[in-house]
Design an enzyme around this catalytic site. Structure first.
Site, PDB file in Angstrom:
ATOM      1  N   LYS A 119     -46.162 -27.087 101.284  1.00  7.74           N
ATOM      2  CA  LYS A 119     -45.633 -27.728 102.707  1.00  7.74           C
ATOM      3  C   LYS A 119     -46.674 -29.104 102.959  1.00  7.74           C
ATOM      4  O   LYS A 119     -47.711 -29.023 103.107  1.00  7.74           O
ATOM      5  CB  LYS A 119     -45.634 -26.772 103.573  1.00  7.74           C
ATOM      6  CG  LYS A 119     -44.617 -25.643 103.457  1.00  7.74           C
ATOM      7  CD  LYS A 119     -44.742 -24.668 104.808  1.00  7.74           C
ATOM      8  CE  LYS A 119     -43.964 -25.138 105.819  1.00  7.74           C
ATOM      9  NZ  LYS A 119     -43.812 -23.926 106.868  1.00  7.74           N
ATOM     10  N   GLU A 125     -35.576  -8.812 110.934  1.00  8.22           N
ATOM     11  CA  GLU A 125     -35.436  -8.425 112.194  1.00  8.22           C
ATOM     12  C   GLU A 125     -34.649  -7.123 112.206  1.00  8.22           C
ATOM     13  O   GLU A 125     -35.047  -6.085 113.038  1.00  8.22           O
ATOM     14  CB  GLU A 125     -34.459  -9.123 112.926  1.00  8.22           C
ATOM     15  CG  GLU A 125     -34.888 -10.686 113.186  1.00  8.22           C
ATOM     16  CD  GLU A 125     -34.673 -11.622 112.014  1.00  8.22           C
ATOM     17  OE1 GLU A 125     -35.203 -12.894 112.271  1.00  8.22           O
ATOM     18  OE2 GLU A 125     -34.130 -11.219 111.222  1.00  8.22           O
ATOM     19  N   ARG A 143     -29.085 -10.455 114.665  1.00 13.87           N
ATOM     20  CA  ARG A 143     -29.057 -10.057 113.453  1.00 13.87           C
ATOM     21  C   ARG A 143     -29.330  -8.446 113.342  1.00 13.87           C
ATOM     22  O   ARG A 143     -29.462  -7.943 112.144  1.00 13.87           O
ATOM     23  CB  ARG A 143     -30.243 -10.929 112.595  1.00 13.87           C
ATOM     24  CG  ARG A 143     -29.924 -12.342 112.285  1.00 13.87           C
ATOM     25  CD  ARG A 143     -31.209 -13.222 111.948  1.00 13.87           C
ATOM     26  NE  ARG A 143     -31.722 -12.993 110.670  1.00 13.87           N
ATOM     27  CZ  ARG A 143     -31.310 -13.704 109.418  1.00 13.87           C
ATOM     28  NH1 ARG A 143     -30.531 -14.592 109.834  1.00 13.87           N
ATOM     29  NH2 ARG A 143     -31.826 -13.366 108.445  1.00 13.87           N
TER      30      ARG A 143
END
Length: 644
Positions: free
Chosen positions: A289, A375, A403
């Site tokens: 990243k 979640e 979700r």
């Protein structure tokens, strides 16, 4: 070509590339220069607009390689989440608009179908890419059309069960499905280098894949014991050098790991994968990243999402001072409460800093749980904790809690378990747009029996609601609060225990009553000032609770006022619907009472400046005034008159 003279870096090769068709005209030895120019252009653009930086920088070479090797848009490229797709946007005909990222009327910060044929699937929530790419692959296969489905998914997104559900079903796609695992955080394989690159090329070659397929068919003809032994030997041999055993168990041909920044390694492997008759195939690519930009490389978390920044120094242009952010108020309050309550714990789904759980975790590391992008698990895990006497706070963005709605219903509400839902980013969210707007939580939670739903009007109210939720042991309770900084009120030294289902009158009047839920209270008070100036005595009430309603307060205001207006930063079906239902049930509208409901419009609002979003939604003070005047005069007063 779509260049930006005078606005960005010197990019002579990138200036010749407007679409992937142009990219494929380049020679392989030109791709390194193109990638460098593409990275520089992205840094320059995000420096001007803000947005997601580190993720996009990490996939520059991968983006170039995919579009160079595969026939996009015939081959459907699906980026998981989509926040890493800025380089993709630049080379798919959108470079001339890249400096409008996340601005009103500009490019979305995520992939979006309406933007480009090169965005076949919109995204912003995690772990959907493999399912979508599988759909494209199978659809093309069934219809006899060319085209593969290519999913690029980060290792973080692999913490969500949906990714594995899709992989378990992927065999139907055959060689039409390619999954590229972008491993950019904690590597799940040994360090990459020349040997691993050679092995990746070898195991992705048509000869090797064909031999594996033939060997598998021959082994099935042998005795079960011999077949099993050969299979295990081959599996462990590959696992020792590639680490791909898990993916092979799911039915994928595993290739990797390979260096995601080395185009000499990427191109031949992707070409082998493209031409293979075997499948589905998973290519394991290791990236970094922030690659190529030192500030982002050195601080991946800080540069994941950024404000506008100085490209030379990397310094982000943050506004100085101001009220504390809501998530920090929540995290600090919860940490303080846990000092005297050992049963309090906090759960987040891969968003510790975004929800303030990181601040709780510093003080109480053993009672903070980051469960990854999961979640559904987070909610049921909290339900199990609550069932055993703990006081769990499940801190999840409103848009992500969607979700886990089934778990909220089945595992929490039906069993009446005391899970506390701290719902961050409730309401409009500005530059992130409709994919991240918390529009629906009041509607989908307030319909549930046993559920208590609160909304904080300011940061002081959030302190009170966090404490009230901690003390509420008789069932599930939720409290919502917005993105960003508070309104600047003083934080209480000692939190108040709010009476469940009771609001407060902030301003008393006689003719008009404004019933506010949550963050529009300040606008309701401004509207009251304007109405008073027009001779209309106005009451403003902060209801605090969408469920249960303060029916005593509502009944009193409806019987003593001519006009009642509800105001909420939530979708239809929320507070206004519940107030109307109550008024109807009680016959309160029989005496000519005028009730109006104000809420978010029934559209998905695009990204924009928050102030403009509220104006578009019709939830600012002038709109409240206009609603009242129309109700009283039975004509179109007009917002301009209301502003006067």
């Amino acid at each position: 070509m779509s260049s930006n003279p005078g606005q960005g870096p010197h990019t002579p090769l990138l200036d010749t590339v407007d679409t992937p068709t142009d990219l494929r005209k380049l020679k392989p030895d030109q791709l390194r220069q193109l990638a460098d120019e593409l990275r520089a252009e992205m840094i320059s653009a995000v420096g001007m607009t803000g947005g997601h930086l580190g993720s996009g920088l990490g996939v520059v070479e991968l983006t170039v390689a995919i579009h160079y090797v595969f026939d996009t848009p015939t081959d459907k490229l699906v980026w998981d989440v989509g926040h890493q797709a800025y380089p993709h946007k630049i080379i798919t005909g959108r470079r001339d608009r890249i400096r409008t990222l996340r601005q009103g009327g500009g490019l979305s910060g995520f992939t979006k179908r309406s933007e480009s044929e090169y965005d076949p699937f919109g995204a912003a929530h995690s772990s959907t890419s493999i399912s979508a790419a599988l759909g494209f692959a199978v659809a093309n296969k069934l219809q006899g059309r060319p085209g593969k489905g290519i999913a690029v998914i980060g290792d973080g997104a692999m913490s969500a069960g949906m990714a594995y559900e899709a992989m378990n079903n992927a065999e139907q796609a055959g060689n039409r499905l390619v999954v590229i695992l972008n491993d950019n955080d904690m590597s799940i394989a040994p360090p990459v280098g020349g040997l691993s690159a050679y092995l990746a090329r070898m195991v992705s070659s048509s000869e090797y894949l064909g031999l594996r397929s033939l060997a598998s068919k021959v082994a099935r003809k042998l005795s079960r014991r011999v077949h099993h032994g050969l299979e295990k030997a081959e599996e462990y041999a590959r696992g020792m050098v590639t680490g791909g055993t898990m993916f092979e168990e799911l039915g994928f041909y595993y290739v990797g790991p390979i260096d995601g920044h080395n185009l000499d390694h990427l191109i031949p492997v992707l070409e082998n994968v493209r031409d293979s008759e075997q499948g589905p195939i998973l290519v394991h690519v290791v990236t970094k990243k922030g690659k190529g930009y030192a500030p982002a490389e050195n601080s991946a978390d800080k540069y994941h999402g950024v404000q506008k920044f100085d490209v030379i120094t990397g310094e982000q242009k943050r506004s100085a001072g101001g009220p504390p952010a809501y998530q920090n108020v929540f995290g600090d309050t919860l940490a303080k409460l846990a000092e005297t309550d050992p049963t309090i714990c906090a759960i987040t789904a891969a968003m510790p800093s975004g929800t303030g759980v990181d601040r709780f975790a510093k003080a109480h590391p053993d009672k903070a749980f980051d469960v990854g992008i999961a979640e559904q698990h987070a909610v049921t895990f909290a339900a199990g904790l609550a069932a055993e006497g703990m006081r769990p706070f499940c801190a999840i963005y409103s848009t992500f809690l969607q979700r886990a709605f089934d778990q909220v219903v089945h595992d929490v509400a039906i069993q009446n378990l005391a899970v506390r839902f701290a719902i961050d980013r409730a309401g409009l969210v500005g530059a992130d747009g409709c994919t991240h707007a918390g529009s629906f939580d009041v509607t989908y939670l307030a319909t549930l029996p046993n559920m208590v739903v609160m909304a904080a009007a300011d940061e002081a109210e959030l302190v009170h609601m966090t404490y009230t939720a901690a003390m509420h042991d008789s069932g599930p309770i939720a409290f919502r609060y917005p993105r960003g900084g508070g309104v600047g009120v003083e934080l209480p030294a000692t939190p108040l225990l709010l009476e469940i289902g009771k609001g407060r009158v902030v301003r008393e009047g006689t003719k008009v009553a404004i019933l506010s839920l949550g963050t529009r209270l300040a606008e309701a008070l401004k509207a009251a000032d304007a109405l008073e100036a027009k001779g209309l005595s106005t009451t403003v009430a902060d209801l605090r609770f969408a469920k249960p309603l303060d029916t005593d307060l509502i009944d009193r205001l409806m019987r003593t006022h001519e006009v009642v207006v509800t105001v909420e930063e939530a979708a239809i079906g929320g507070l206004g619907a519940h107030v109307l239902t109550h008024a109807s049930d009680q016959g309160l509208t029989d005496n000519g009472l005028k009730i109006r409901t104000m809420r978010l419009p029934d559209v998905f609002q695009d990204h924009d400046d928050p102030a403009k979003q509220y104006d578009e939604a019709g939830l600012n003070a002038p709109h409240i005034v206009d609603t009242v005047l129309k109700a009283l005069r039975h004509n179109s007063a007009g917002v301009e008159e209301a502003r006067a």
